[in-house]
Scaffold this active site. Structure first.
Site, PDB file in Angstrom:
ATOM      1  N   MET A  42       1.228   3.434   2.293  1.00 12.82           N
ATOM      2  CA  MET A  42       2.393   3.544   3.562  1.00 12.82           C
ATOM      3  C   MET A  42       3.495   2.484   3.780  1.00 12.82           C
ATOM      4  SD  MET A  42       0.097   5.680   6.703  1.00 12.82           S
ATOM      5  CE  MET A  42       1.315   5.727   7.414  1.00 12.82           C
ATOM      6  N   ASP A  47     -12.387   6.106   9.761  1.00 12.83           N
ATOM      7  CA  ASP A  47     -11.875   5.804   8.961  1.00 12.83           C
ATOM      8  C   ASP A  47     -12.345   4.508   7.962  1.00 12.83           C
ATOM      9  OD1 ASP A  47     -11.130   6.270   5.899  1.00 12.83           O
ATOM     10  OD2 ASP A  47      -9.081   5.682   6.052  1.00 12.83           O
ATOM     11  N   LYS A  79       2.356  -6.097   9.641  1.00 12.28           N
ATOM     12  CA  LYS A  79       3.106  -4.839   8.429  1.00 12.28           C
ATOM     13  C   LYS A  79       3.734  -3.620   8.650  1.00 12.28           C
ATOM     14  CE  LYS A  79      -0.369  -0.572   8.259  1.00 12.28           C
ATOM     15  NZ  LYS A  79      -1.669  -0.498   8.193  1.00 12.28           N
ATOM     16  N   VAL A  95       2.535  -5.506   3.853  1.00 12.14           N
ATOM     17  CA  VAL A  95       2.376  -6.233   4.862  1.00 12.14           C
ATOM     18  C   VAL A  95       2.693  -8.339   4.432  1.00 12.14           C
ATOM     19  CG1 VAL A  95       0.239  -7.589   5.793  1.00 12.14           C
ATOM     20  CG2 VAL A  95      -0.165  -4.937   5.021  1.00 12.14           C
ATOM     21  N   GLY A 138       0.935  -1.498   0.452  1.00 13.92           N
ATOM     22  CA  GLY A 138      -0.280   0.174  -0.366  1.00 13.92           C
ATOM     23  C   GLY A 138       0.606   0.841   0.071  1.00 13.92           C
TER      24      GLY A 138
END
Length: 281
Positions: free
Chosen positions: A19, A133, A37, A22, A17
């Site tokens: 950021m 979120d 992660k 994983v 992703g």
């Protein structure tokens, strides 16, 4: 092949992703699969992102609930990259499950997922946590016993503890426009648990109607509609849904936050009553 903390062996990359990455890993001694992660190395110098990463671990580890992903530990690699070790979930995101179902769920399946989402969100609120979120991408459906749609809520990276001032920079906007309530879209700093109540309503709106609360050609238009236009009544786009269920969702999506459910647990109770007493025909 790399080992973390001497007992967690990295085995397979399962996702990448913005950021971080994983991995599926194996925790020796306990003999269980876990997820690791790892924040992208180049982002580890960004103090705000590192703070968000620590916040995800801190918040999730404080929530001991079956419908919330479990966090086991947090650490740092020799190259400076941060990592979180958490429960490994073998399933589909709610977003992927919706796509596989043609964009919407039937009523029983939608309510089954929504009740669990309310339960997890209610537990978070009871411990002073606002997720901020909630969206289909941050909800996993996994198998537990005979239940193939057991909900797990993920990603507390932008969560806020009600006894803290939060980490959002002045004027910053965190969250996802399609599931962002009016106050959040306006960038207001003083947010409470009703931000999540609105998001749960928006997820239910998608589950039952197959469309967003504020459909728009781009994110700017979506944000503009979120700040100026009340949500449509669910019954107008999903006429098959019982009136009592529609009313629960409509109240969650009220433009005025004071008219929304005052807790996710109350919303859950209302949903159970609506489903039990309103005929499906």
């Amino acid at each position: 092949g790399k080992e973390l903390s001497g007992h967690i062996e990295i085995r397979q990359l399962v996702g990448v992703g913005a950021m971080g990455r994983v991995y599926r890993a194996f925790q020796k001694g306990i003999d269980r699969d876990v997820a690791v992660k790892i924040l992208h190395r180049e982002l580890s110098a960004n103090q705000q992102l590192v703070t968000r990463f620590h916040r995800e671990a801190k918040v999730a580890s404080r929530l001991l609930h079956p419908n919330v992903v479990s966090v086991h530990l947090v650490g740092q690699l020799q190259d400076g990259a941060m990592y979180i070790v958490m429960e490994y979930l073998d399933g589909l995101s709610l977003q992927s499950a919706l796509a596989a179902s043609g964009g919407a769920f039937d009523l029983p399946r939608a309510l089954h997922a929504a009740l669990q989402l309310c339960d997890a969100t209610g537990e978070a609120h009871a411990t002073g946590v606002v997720h901020r979120d909630l969206k289909p991408e941050n909800v996993m459906l996994v198998r537990r016993g005979n239940d193939n749609d057991f909900v797990k809520v993920l990603d507390f990276g932008v969560a806020r503890l009600l006894d803290e001032s939060g980490i959002t920079a002045s004027g910053g906007l965190l969250g996802t426009p399609a599931f962002m309530h009016p106050e959040q879209a306006l960038g207001e700093r003083s947010l409470n648990h009703r931000v999540d109540v609105w998001a749960v309503g928006a997820v239910m709106f998608r589950l039952l109607s197959g469309r967003d609360v504020h459909p728009a050609p781009n994110e700017y238009q979506r944000l503009l509609r979120a700040t100026t236009t009340p949500a449509e009544h669910l019954a107008s786009v999903a006429p098959y849904v019982p009136r009592a269920v529609c009313e629960v969702v409509d109240r969650a999506l009220a433009f005025d936050q004071n008219l929304r459910w005052d807790s996710a647990r109350r919303m859950r109770s209302a949903l159970r009553s609506a489903h039990a007493y309103d005929p499906l025909s």
